[in-house]
Design a protein around this motif. Structure first.
Motif, mmCIF file in Angstrom:
data_model
loop_
_atom_site.group_PDB
_atom_site.id
_atom_site.type_symbol
_atom_site.label_atom_id
_atom_site.label_comp_id
_atom_site.label_asym_id
_atom_site.label_seq_id
_atom_site.Cartn_x
_atom_site.Cartn_y
_atom_site.Cartn_z
ATOM 1 N N ALA A 1 -19.752 17.196 -2.138
ATOM 2 C CA ALA A 1 -20.260 16.250 -1.136
ATOM 3 C C ALA A 1 -20.143 14.817 -1.629
ATOM 4 C CB ALA A 1 -21.707 16.592 -0.795
ATOM 5 N N ALA B 1 -16.564 13.767 -1.529
ATOM 6 C CA ALA B 1 -16.019 13.566 -0.187
ATOM 7 C C ALA B 1 -16.540 12.282 0.428
ATOM 8 C CB ALA B 1 -16.360 14.756 0.705
ATOM 9 N N SER B 2 -17.799 11.971 0.236
ATOM 10 C CA SER B 2 -18.350 10.735 0.791
ATOM 11 C C SER B 2 -19.671 10.403 0.109
ATOM 12 C CB SER B 2 -18.575 10.897 2.302
ATOM 13 O OG SER B 2 -19.319 9.803 2.789
ATOM 14 N N LYS C 1 -21.435 7.846 0.332
ATOM 15 C CA LYS C 1 -22.365 7.192 1.249
ATOM 16 C C LYS C 1 -23.128 8.230 2.081
ATOM 17 C CE LYS C 1 -22.093 3.495 4.621
ATOM 18 N NZ LYS C 1 -21.127 2.947 5.566
ATOM 19 N N ALA C 2 -22.369 9.143 2.682
ATOM 20 C CA ALA C 2 -23.011 10.152 3.522
ATOM 21 C C ALA C 2 -23.848 11.090 2.670
ATOM 22 C CB ALA C 2 -21.949 10.942 4.298
ATOM 23 N N ALA C 3 -23.383 11.400 1.462
ATOM 24 C CA ALA C 3 -24.146 12.281 0.586
ATOM 25 C C ALA C 3 -25.477 11.623 0.230
ATOM 26 C CB ALA C 3 -23.344 12.595 -0.675
ATOM 27 N N GLY C 4 -25.422 10.349 -0.122
ATOM 28 C CA GLY C 4 -26.649 9.639 -0.465
ATOM 29 C C GLY C 4 -27.595 9.560 0.713
ATOM 30 N N PHE C 5 -27.054 9.342 1.892
ATOM 31 C CA PHE C 5 -27.899 9.251 3.082
ATOM 32 C C PHE C 5 -28.608 10.571 3.341
ATOM 33 C CE2 PHE C 5 -28.498 9.982 7.608
ATOM 34 C CZ PHE C 5 -29.315 8.912 7.926
ATOM 35 N N ALA C 6 -27.909 11.676 3.102
ATOM 36 C CA ALA C 6 -28.505 12.983 3.376
ATOM 37 C C ALA C 6 -29.542 13.364 2.328
ATOM 38 C CB ALA C 6 -27.409 14.047 3.439
ATOM 39 N N GLY C 7 -29.648 12.577 1.265
ATOM 40 C CA GLY C 7 -30.651 12.880 0.255
ATOM 41 C C GLY C 7 -30.095 13.627 -0.945
ATOM 42 N N ILE C 8 -28.778 13.701 -1.043
ATOM 43 C CA ILE C 8 -28.162 14.317 -2.218
ATOM 44 C C ILE C 8 -28.227 13.298 -3.359
ATOM 45 C CG2 ILE C 8 -25.998 15.207 -3.169
ATOM 46 C CD1 ILE C 8 -25.306 16.109 -0.296
ATOM 47 N N PRO D 1 -34.032 8.701 0.563
ATOM 48 C CA PRO D 1 -33.579 9.516 1.688
ATOM 49 C C PRO D 1 -34.171 10.929 1.628
ATOM 50 C CG PRO D 1 -31.748 8.279 0.814
ATOM 51 C CD PRO D 1 -32.913 8.011 -0.089
ATOM 52 N N TYR D 2 -34.184 11.515 0.425
ATOM 53 C CA TYR D 2 -34.679 12.875 0.284
ATOM 54 C C TYR D 2 -36.156 12.952 0.668
ATOM 55 C CZ TYR D 2 -35.546 17.411 -1.925
ATOM 56 O OH TYR D 2 -35.881 18.695 -2.160
ATOM 57 N N THR E 1 -21.556 7.779 7.625
ATOM 58 C CA THR E 1 -22.837 7.933 6.944
ATOM 59 C C THR E 1 -23.553 9.209 7.351
ATOM 60 O OG1 THR E 1 -23.009 5.547 7.056
ATOM 61 C CG2 THR E 1 -24.968 6.723 6.366
ATOM 62 N N MET F 1 -15.992 17.864 4.954
ATOM 63 C CA MET F 1 -16.646 19.136 4.703
ATOM 64 C C MET F 1 -16.839 19.898 6.018
ATOM 65 S SD MET F 1 -19.236 18.163 1.621
ATOM 66 C CE MET F 1 -19.397 19.719 0.778
#
Lengths: 349, 506
Positions: free
Chosen positions: A225, A228-229, A231-238, B327-328, B345, B351
């Motif tokens: 994740a 791949a991105s 930014k999106a990973a960080g936003f999702a809380g990864i 975020p988490y 974002t 994926m």
């Protein structure tokens, strides 16, 4: 002429692409062979005979495949997370240094304890040294391509210093090499009277392990994740930073293991020519495999075939063994083109 | 037709694999008129225009400009024939100046000074004539979106375009910028240019076009004079059925869920991006944040997403004692976040659908144990969600990147709303979506409100806000106005607040 994206990638295209690319690369390189005045068929026949023509040749090729699998995995894991670790060569030597430190008499342990200890020590050394550029990347945004690459030279010079200075083996008749690893610390041979050693099995197991890690685990999911991105990973809380650091430890660890493998499986003592660029070739191996951990086994084997075969080809014919470098480099370029062509189709108008 | 026909598309068909993107389309455009090309995402509008402009080659049919047939697949000859295209995604070189961008491709870039001077004065004339004020020496990267669009238009005019194709030009513009664009378009058609205006915003089509042509499933389903039709009729033609827009039913708000207490956030050069902003959100309530984008909406969204922390003031989640905004942590506290930029974002394009649906919850025990993912649970979860939220996709292992915008947004909604969050951030949730998908999003938000969630809806679309919100606050230069009850809202006051004249209005 224009490129149109393909809708769905069939398995035959995905697998056939690299194979065709390698064939194209060899076709291109045959021009060089003709130029040097030899017959193409004879040259390639010599190449494959030299790499695969006998029990001994095969064992030599597999022995060479071993470190390439490990450095290839190191690059593949890191690149998946878009951590551009070009420092495999340095991490390789760090691994070998750690094994030398622990395995030349400091630990008087039996094999079943000493060998795992050497691998763990080597993996830690390789992983930790990669942490330095990685922290610079995650904290200060320093480009890791530059720092990991340059760190190679620092580490090589440091090893140089050790071998000419404090670690120099007094029994080596003046050669710059470290004391030999204890017999308990050496990997057993897989085939008698060959140089193929148990490290090959460790490399294969590592491939399967890394593949399973990327596919089945939470860590693998996070690595993919973040790659791949971010930014999106960080936003999702990864946890992006933690994932990058973890990736660095795994990647550097694998490269360090490659160093240990060569040291205790093949050479027995640390020298400055322990690696003919395995760290760098690992990058090619990873790219040829499309960063697939299982594919790394095959691409490492292919690269080993080319290098070993080119040696015997150059002995038999008037073709320089630099042709091996040209073939692998051309293969890499051809694979990159084939990746483009598997994703897009060319429309001539 | 009494006026000259400048463009004639004759029987255009284009097939992409199994998809018939354009099916025997005939279209005529006369001098001095605006033709609106209307259709849902995927109806074939963009394909048709790309054929006209030579980016694609039609399988059948021909393009005639000023009575001459264009050779297929040649953007160059389309430009030479006087066709100019303003793309939805701008095609400007950011590091070059406006002037350099405009003349790029028309003459050698490193020409002697004299040419440049001539070009500058020509550009100035054009800009003045059509009300496209922009500084020729400014670098494109420093320009606002509206200004960039003006550069795109100038670029086509500089090349003597007589036919202008605009692909969803208003999608990226703020309301005042839309108005100035419309003024420019009026000037252009007064000079005898012809404009093809691609859009799926009905009110804009009604306002600006002379004729309208509706595409659906690659076919022309309606072609008429704009004055002879209505927004409802066009909407129906577009989707092929009537779309009932969900209605908000009055509801008593419950207990408070979230407070912003005098929050300030400073950006570069100590500029205040949020300035003492306060708001409160309650159960069963949709609170709207109206305003032209770039006035601090991003900061509000980032605060609620856990991406940034306030420099001053505090954000209070009423059910939680103490929390550190990451975020988490925000996800764990039951905050659902529907982000503006769903492509970059909100979702990980490379994926799969399954992996994206789990990206906020994969660490929970139902989806992973001992560090191993539980694939069966993940797949069942994904299957259930794409069914519940009607995501159209080839399968749960399909790459998200290949989905349409509407389906991507459904995926985001599925991930967020299925967790039954108590607070929902919805930042431009219908941006770029077609009528059907927008109505679906609205329905889901109202459904969540009924359930008891509090929703913070940040939008530039006033119609959307008035339709959904219980209360509306206006943001301007980082300052939030006092909340207004949506039922008795003064549109004029709202407009004044949005343009920063709040004090005079009050």
């Amino acid at each position: 002429m224009r490129l149109e994206p393909r809708d769905n990638l069939s398995l035959s295209i995905t697998l056939g692409g690299p194979v065709l690319a390698v064939a194209a690369a060899m076709a291109i390189c045959s021009l060089l062979i003709i130029w040097s005045g030899s017959s193409v068929t004879e040259a390639y026949a010599q190449l494959f005979k030299g790499a695969l023509g006998s029990r001994f040749a095969i064992s030599e090729t597999l022995a060479r495949t071993t470190p390439l699998i490990l450095t290839g995995l190191a690059a593949a894991v890191a690149f998946r997370a878009k951590l551009w670790n070009i420092g495999g060569e340095g991490q390789f030597y760090m691994g070998a240094c750690a094994a030398t430190l622990l395995g030349t008499g400091q630990l008087d342990w039996p094999s079943y304890l000493l060998i795992p200890t050497l691998f763990i020590g080597g993996a830690l050394a390789g992983g930790l040294i990669l942490l330095l550029p990685t922290m610079l990347k995650t904290r200060l945004n320093v480009d890791e391509v530059v720092t990991t690459l340059l760190l190679n030279f620092i580490i090589l010079l440091f090893v140089n210093y050790l071998l000419f200075g404090p670690w120099k083996d007094p029994m080596a008749m003046g050669w710059p090499q470290a004391e030999p690893i204890l017999d308990e610390g050496l990997l057993p041979a897989l085939l008698e009277r060959t140089r193929l050693h148990a490290g090959f099995l460790i490399a294969l197991a590592s491939s399967v392990g890394v593949w399973a890690l990327m596919r089945f685990t939470v860590w693998g999911y996070e690595i993919r994740a973040v790659g791949a991105s971010p930014k999106a990973a960080g936003f999702a809380g990864i946890p992006v930073r933690r994932t990058v650091v973890r990736t660095a430890l795994i990647s550097g660890g694998l490269a360090g293991m490659a160093g240990v493998c060569e040291l205790i499986g093949l050479k027995g003592y640390l020298t400055l020519d322990l690696s003919p660029g395995f760290g760098y070739t690992g990058i090619v191996v990873a790219m040829l495999a499309g960063l697939n951990p299982l594919g790394v086994i095959f691409s490492a084997f292919f690269v080993a075939v080319v290098y070993n075969g080119a040696d015997s080809m150059s002995r038999a014919l008037s073709v320089s063994n630099y042709i091996a470098d040209v073939i692998t480099a051309t293969s890499l370029l051809a694979v990159l083109v084939s990746v483009l062509l598997t994703r897009y189709r060319i429309k001539w108008k | 037709m009494d006026r000259n026909i400048v463009l004639h598309l004759d029987n255009i068909s284009k097939r992409f694999g199994p998809l018939l993107a354009n099916d025997a389309i005939n279209l005529e455009l006369a001098e001095g008129e605006v033709l609106a090309l209307l259709g849902e995402n995927g109806a074939g509008k963009t394909t048709l225009m790309n054929i006209l402009f030579g980016h694609y080659v039609a399988d059948e049919g021909s393009v005639n400009v000023f009575g001459k047939e264009l050779p297929p697949g040649s953007p160059k000859s389309a430009i030479e024939a006087g066709v100019g295209m303003v793309h939805q995604h701008f095609t400007l070189a950011e590091n070059l100046t406006v002037l350099e961008n405009v003349i790029l491709g028309t003459e050698p870039l490193f020409a002697p000074r004299q040419n440049m001077r001539k070009a500058t004065s020509r550009l100035r004339e054009l800009a003045e004539e059509f009300g496209l004020a922009v500084n020729p020496k400014a670098r494109v990267k420093d320009l606002s979106v509206g200004e960039r669009q003006r550069v795109e238009i100038l670029k086509t005019l500089y090349r003597d375009a007589r036919i202008l194709i605009m692909d969803e030009p208003t999608a990226v513009l703020t309301p005042p910028e839309v108005e100035s664009l419309f003024a420019t378009l009026k000037k252009l058609i007064d000079r005898g240019l012809a404009v093809v205006f691609i859009s799926h915003k009905l009110n804009e089509v009604m306002a600006i076009s002379d004729r309208v042509c509706v595409l659906r499933g690659g076919k022309v389903v309606l072609e008429t004079h704009t004055s002879a039709t209505s927004g409802e009729a066009l909407a129906e033609a577009m989707v092929g059925r009537q779309i009932p827009e969900p209605k908000r039913t009055p509801m008593d708000p419950g207990k408070p869920l979230l407070h912003f207490r005098e929050i300030s956030i400073s950006g570069e050069h100590r500029k205040l991006l949020l300035d003492n902003a306060s708001l409160s959100l309650r159960e069963h309530e949709i609170l709207g944040i109206a305003g032209v984008s770039g006035n601090g909406q991003t900061q509000i969204a980032d605060l609620l997403s856990g991406l940034i922390r306030p420099d001053g003031g505090e954000m209070i989640l009423c059910d939680v004692e103490k929390f550190s905004p990451t975020p988490y942590a925000m996800v764990r506290q039951g905050i659902g976040r529907i982000v503006e930029d769903r492509n970059g974002t909100g979702l990980i394009g490379d994926m799969s659908i399954t992996e994206n649906l789990a990206s906020e919850s994969y660490r929970e025990r139902r989806f992973s144990r001992f560090g191993l993912l539980r694939f069966k649970a993940l797949r069942n979860h994904a299957r259930k969600l794409i069914k519940d939220f009607d995501v159209r996709c080839p399968g749960i292992s399909a790459q998200v990147r290949k989905l349409s915008g509407g389906n991507m947004q459904k995926l985001v909604l599925a991930r967020v709303l299925s967790e039954k969050p108590s607070v929902i951030l919805a930042h431009q949730p219908t941006w770029g979506l077609d009528v059907g998908a927008s109505a679906y999003v609205h329905e889901q938000l109202l459904e969540a409100r009924k359930r008891g969630a509090g929703i913070l809806l940040i939008s530039e679309d006033l119609d959307e806000l008035l339709q959904l919100c219980d209360r509306i606050q206006v943001i301007y230069h980082g300052q939030l106005s006092a909340p207004m009850e949506a039922d008795h809202i003064d549109l004029q006051k709202l407009g004044l607040l949005m343009s920063g004249h709040g004090s005079e209005a009050a």
